[in-house]
Design an enzyme around this catalytic site. Structure first.
Site, short mmCIF file in Angstrom:
data_model
loop_
_atom_site.label_atom_id
_atom_site.label_comp_id
_atom_site.label_asym_id
_atom_site.label_seq_id
_atom_site.Cartn_x
_atom_site.Cartn_y
_atom_site.Cartn_z
N HIS A 44 4.74 0.22 -0.16
CA HIS A 44 5.55 -0.57 0.76
C HIS A 44 4.70 -1.65 1.41
CE1 HIS A 44 3.87 2.92 2.88
NE2 HIS A 44 3.88 2.20 3.99
N HIS A 98 0.86 -1.19 0.00
CA HIS A 98 0.00 0.00 0.00
C HIS A 98 0.89 1.24 0.00
CE1 HIS A 98 1.29 -0.32 4.15
NE2 HIS A 98 0.94 0.94 4.33
#
Length: 360
Positions: free
Chosen positions: A292, A236
């Site tokens: 990430h 996300h």
């Protein structure tokens, strides 16, 4: 304390039950599994790109040349990566240690004690102790429990949900929030100057001292019997303006950089900082909000303390700043409130999970 009538299974309970294989809801889709590797091996890698470390010691130096060099490094890292390790950030190491000890002590409590602080996501009450509910079409779960609460501005806090144990939890968290808030101002000033704007501009655009909210999420990732099948947090980008992260020196954070997953090293006495979607939008994409995720492992519990600096949900329209939009560089993002941006992301995520999945 509001306790949900529907009891969400805690990942900590699962992990400590002695299971050898994880429930299917925690197993990632096949195309994701190919990229999940041993986090300790990944962290040792020295070849290839590495998350930049930015030394803030000279950020306010009297010497203009020294000061400009430090600021330029920060702006370059925000432009190129959107994530960095901050060292010499000005927040005392002993305060950070106390914040970590307090959070660890809360998670060391028996689960039934922590349940007294349970949130009730079904009724929209997200503050408190929780675990992710399956909110996407694939019904996926993440290998983490968490504690989430607003920590600044002080007049907006709901102290009824804050842990009473350990006894210094409130004191250390309040002091950390104050110091982090002033660090956020310094970072936003440098980022504003990097866009050719006056230094207070970005801070004003995200709500200033009165309205910018600091939300802390303590992420607790229990040991996982099959870490190659699960994720602590799925891929996300953050919706915040900035996110500041502490951790207990156990690796787990990975960044999607130039199409490859890069594992962040554990840098002593550092704070990890992400540029969030809010600043990416205001800067019209000059500053990056990087995708990430969090890996888990079977040997060590990982804990991280993420503080999301978020603009108010409805009061501000987020859009690329007029001064940096040109005919050659038109706006890349439509005007939306923070709440609308969040809704748009959730809608897109749901749509994506209904479509055939694409590999990373």
């Amino acid at each position: 304390m509001v306790t949900s009538s529907f009891q969400v299974p805690r990942v900590e309970s699962l992990a400590s039950s002695g299971i050898q294989s994880i429930p299917k809801e925690y197993i990632r889709p096949q195309e994701e599994l190919t990229s999940i590797r041993d986090v300790f091996e990944e962290e040792k890698k020295v070849e290839g790109p590495q998350v930049p470390t930015i030394d803030l010691k000279e950020m306010e130096s009297e010497d203009k040349v020294v000061r400009e060099k430090c600021r330029e490094e920060l702006v370059n890292a925000a432009t190129e990566w959107g994530v960095m390790h901050l060292v010499n950030h000005g927040i005392p190491d002993d305060l950070i240690d106390r914040v970590k000890k307090a959070g660890q002590a809360f998670f060391d409590l028996p689960i039934e004690e922590k349940e007294k602080h349970a949130n009730d996501q079904a009724s929209g009450n997200v503050q408190g102790y929780g675990s992710k509910l399956a909110n996407n079409a694939s019904g996926q779960l993440e290998w983490e429990d968490y504690f989430f609460h607003l920590i600044f501005p002080e007049d907006k806090r709901d102290m009824s949900i804050w842990p009473k144990t350990p006894s210094d939890y409130t004191e250390v968290t309040r002091e950390y929030a104050r110091q982090l808030r002033s660090l956020a101002t310094k970072i936003l000033s440098v980022l504003s100057l990097g866009l050719g704007l006056e230094e207070g501009r970005l801070e004003k655009e995200v709500g200033g001292l009165e309205e910018l909210l600091l939300q802390m999420k303590i992420n607790y990732y229990p040991k996982c019997p099959q870490p190659d099948l699960a994720l602590g947090v799925e891929a996300h980008s953050d919706i915040s303006a900035l996110t500041f992260i502490l951790h207990n020196m156990v690796p787990g954070l990975q960044l999607l950089y130039e199409g490859k997953w890069i594992t962040a090293k554990c840098v002593p006495n550092s704070i990890i900082m992400h540029i969030g979607d809010t600043v990416e939008i205001l800067s019209n994409g000059k500053y990056k909000s990087i995708i990430h995720r969090g890996l888990v492992n079977k040997e060590k519990v990982r804990i991280s303390w993420a503080v999301f600096c978020e603009p108010p949900k409805e009061k501000i329209i987020l859009k690329p700043l007029a001064e940096i939009v040109t005919e050659a560089e038109p706006p890349l993002f439509p005007p939306r409130t923070f709440a609308q941006h969040l809704e748009h992301k959730l809608f897109r995520k749901t749509q994506d999970s209904l479509l055939p999945r694409k590999a990373n």
